[in-house]
Design a protein around this motif. Structure first.
Motif, PDB file in Angstrom:
ATOM      1  N   GLY A   9      32.093  16.706  39.608  1.00 41.69           N
ATOM      2  CA  GLY A   9      33.168  17.002  38.657  1.00 41.69           C
ATOM      3  C   GLY A   9      33.375  18.503  38.635  1.00 41.69           C
ATOM      4  O   GLY A   9      32.405  19.251  38.529  1.00 41.69           O
ATOM      5  N   GLU A  10      34.640  18.923  38.779  1.00 31.68           N
ATOM      6  CA  GLU A  10      34.912  20.366  38.779  1.00 31.68           C
ATOM      7  C   GLU A  10      35.889  20.735  37.675  1.00 31.68           C
ATOM      8  O   GLU A  10      36.988  20.178  37.606  1.00 31.68           O
ATOM      9  N   ASN A  11      35.445  21.646  36.844  1.00 26.79           N
ATOM     10  CA  ASN A  11      36.304  22.211  35.788  1.00 26.79           C
ATOM     11  C   ASN A  11      37.019  21.131  34.978  1.00 26.79           C
ATOM     12  O   ASN A  11      38.234  21.197  34.769  1.00 26.79           O
ATOM     13  N   ILE A  12      36.249  20.156  34.519  1.00 23.47           N
ATOM     14  CA  ILE A  12      36.867  19.058  33.765  1.00 23.47           C
ATOM     15  C   ILE A  12      37.055  19.477  32.314  1.00 23.47           C
ATOM     16  O   ILE A  12      36.104  19.864  31.637  1.00 23.47           O
ATOM     17  N   SER A  13      38.295  19.376  31.854  1.00 22.06           N
ATOM     18  CA  SER A  13      38.580  19.566  30.426  1.00 22.06           C
ATOM     19  C   SER A  13      39.297  18.352  29.887  1.00 22.06           C
ATOM     20  O   SER A  13      40.059  17.694  30.613  1.00 22.06           O
ATOM     21  N   ASN A  29      35.900  22.589  30.279  1.00 21.60           N
ATOM     22  CA  ASN A  29      35.686  23.192  31.596  1.00 21.60           C
ATOM     23  C   ASN A  29      34.288  22.885  32.162  1.00 21.60           C
ATOM     24  O   ASN A  29      33.551  23.782  32.558  1.00 21.60           O
ATOM     25  N   VAL A  30      33.980  21.596  32.211  1.00 19.11           N
ATOM     26  CA  VAL A  30      32.644  21.169  32.655  1.00 19.11           C
ATOM     27  C   VAL A  30      32.629  20.949  34.167  1.00 19.11           C
ATOM     28  O   VAL A  30      33.508  20.271  34.709  1.00 19.11           O
ATOM     29  N   SER A  31      31.642  21.509  34.838  1.00 17.20           N
ATOM     30  CA  SER A  31      31.435  21.231  36.264  1.00 17.20           C
ATOM     31  C   SER A  31      30.037  20.651  36.431  1.00 17.20           C
ATOM     32  O   SER A  31      29.071  21.231  35.921  1.00 17.20           O
ATOM     33  N   ILE A  32      29.945  19.500  37.132  1.00 17.49           N
ATOM     34  CA  ILE A  32      28.616  18.904  37.315  1.00 17.49           C
ATOM     35  C   ILE A  32      28.519  18.167  38.634  1.00 17.49           C
ATOM     36  O   ILE A  32      29.522  17.752  39.229  1.00 17.49           O
ATOM     37  N   THR A  67      38.942  18.013  38.412  1.00 15.37           N
ATOM     38  CA  THR A  67      38.898  16.944  39.411  1.00 15.37           C
ATOM     39  C   THR A  67      37.541  16.241  39.384  1.00 15.37           C
ATOM     40  O   THR A  67      36.516  16.850  39.075  1.00 15.37           O
ATOM     41  N   ILE A  68      37.582  14.949  39.736  1.00  8.27           N
ATOM     42  CA  ILE A  68      36.358  14.161  39.854  1.00  8.27           C
ATOM     43  C   ILE A  68      36.377  13.470  41.204  1.00  8.27           C
ATOM     44  O   ILE A  68      37.306  12.713  41.506  1.00  8.27           O
ATOM     45  N   ARG A  69      35.375  13.761  42.016  1.00  4.91           N
ATOM     46  CA  ARG A  69      35.263  13.111  43.318  1.00  4.91           C
ATOM     47  C   ARG A  69      34.026  12.238  43.345  1.00  4.91           C
ATOM     48  O   ARG A  69      32.956  12.657  42.906  1.00  4.91           O
ATOM     49  N   MET A  70      34.201  11.003  43.838  1.00  2.95           N
ATOM     50  CA  MET A  70      33.067  10.105  44.019  1.00  2.95           C
ATOM     51  C   MET A  70      33.040   9.747  45.493  1.00  2.95           C
ATOM     52  O   MET A  70      34.049   9.276  46.026  1.00  2.95           O
ATOM     53  N   ASN A  71      31.913   9.983  46.153  1.00  4.27           N
ATOM     54  CA  ASN A  71      31.839   9.730  47.595  1.00  4.27           C
ATOM     55  C   ASN A  71      33.026  10.345  48.325  1.00  4.27           C
ATOM     56  O   ASN A  71      33.603   9.735  49.228  1.00  4.27           O
ATOM     57  N   ASP A  72      33.447  11.504  47.904  1.00  2.00           N
ATOM     58  CA  ASP A  72      34.553  12.219  48.540  1.00  2.00           C
ATOM     59  C   ASP A  72      35.934  11.618  48.308  1.00  2.00           C
ATOM     60  O   ASP A  72      36.906  12.022  48.945  1.00  2.00           O
TER      61      ASP A  72
END
Ligand SMILES: Nc1ncnc2c1ncn2[C@@H]1O[C@H](COP(=O)(O)OP(=O)(O)OP(=O)(O)O)[C@@H](O)[C@H]1O
Ligand SMILES: [Mg+2]
Length: 231
Positions: A9-13, A29-32, A67-72
């Motif tokens: 997860g990048e910069n999720i708000s 603005n959470v990145s994990i 953005t949220i990526r799962m398995n690309d």
């Protein structure tokens, strides 16, 4: 993408508007990164954003930005149908309120999930295997009302893992259980991770469970304020 990471997860708000048109950042603005084939536990006080975060990661809700990526695969760019299809195959869910179908037996509840996920192998075999992994094979023919809360939660877990999802999302799965039964559920999660290689992300309030995660994320005011890796 690092193969040891299943979700990024990048910069999720997530900004909610309240009735007075004020905006409230439930996620700021959470990145994990969520490690693959591990147990990630999200803790934090009530209102800190745990449910909001887990719902973003599973695509049950969409972020205001990020953005949220799962398995690309970028799950927040999918349309609703694509996301539903993806979820049926790749994700499982366990909730605090168990949400089994009351008129179906434990067996039928798990079978239903396999049908939904279009499970291609022998369903009967897989149902029995899932039931035995959660230690509930003797209760297979029982309806939920004939089982204890802990037993129902184990059926719900069997239902979530039976279709062999990549990731299981569990929001307060032990919320209705005492700590002793909560520990049993989390131990079961760890067993399933080892046996099936799935990834599990759960939230909890229970201080007795928090340290059992391979990775523990602590939230406060919509931010991750601490990350502990226990492995
Ligand atoms: N639909 C919504 N509209 C407005 N505000 C919301 C909405 N959903 C959640 N919130 C707010 O966002 C914040 C985070 O909520 P969230 O449900 O993620 O917290 P939580 O950490 O899961 O809490 P709990 O431990 O009580 O389950 C809270 O302050 C909540 O009031
Ligand atoms: Mg919550």
């Amino acid at each position: 993408m690092d193969n040891n990471v299943i979700i990024t997860g990048e910069n999720i708000s997530k900004i909610y508007q309240n009735g007075k048109n004020e905006s409230f950042p439930a996620l700021d603005n959470v990145s994990i990164e969520i490690p693959r084939s591990k147990l990630t536990i999200i803790k934090g006080r009530s209102g800190s954003g745990k449910t909001t975060l887990i719902n973003m990661l599973s695509g049950l809700d969409s972020p205001t930005s990020g953005t949220i990526r799962m398995n690309d695969v970028c799950i927040n760019e999918m349309n609703i149908n694509e996301l539903e299809d993806y979820r049926r195959i790749h994700m499982g869910f366990v909730f605090q309120s168990v949400a089994l179908f009351p008129i179906m037996s434990a067996y039928e509840n798990v079978d239903f999930a396999l049908r939904l996920a279009d499970y291609k192998d022998n369903r009967d075999e897989r149902i029995k295997e899932a039931m035995s992994m959660v230690g509930i094979e003797e209760r297979m023919k029982h309806n939920p009302e004939e089982m204890s809360g802990g037993e129902q939660q184990r059926v719900a877990i069997a239902r979530a893992i039976a279709p062999k999802p990549d990731v299981v999302f569990a929001d307060e799965p032990t919320g209705a259980l005492d700590t002793e039964n909560g520990i049993k559920v989390v131990s079961l999660f760890k067993h399933l991770i080892e046996k099936e290689g799935i990834t599990i992300i759960m939230t909890t309030h229970d201080p007795g469970l928090m340290q059992m995660g391979d990775r523990v994320l602590e939230m406060n005011d919509g931010k991750i304020i601490n990350i502990i890796d226990n492995d």
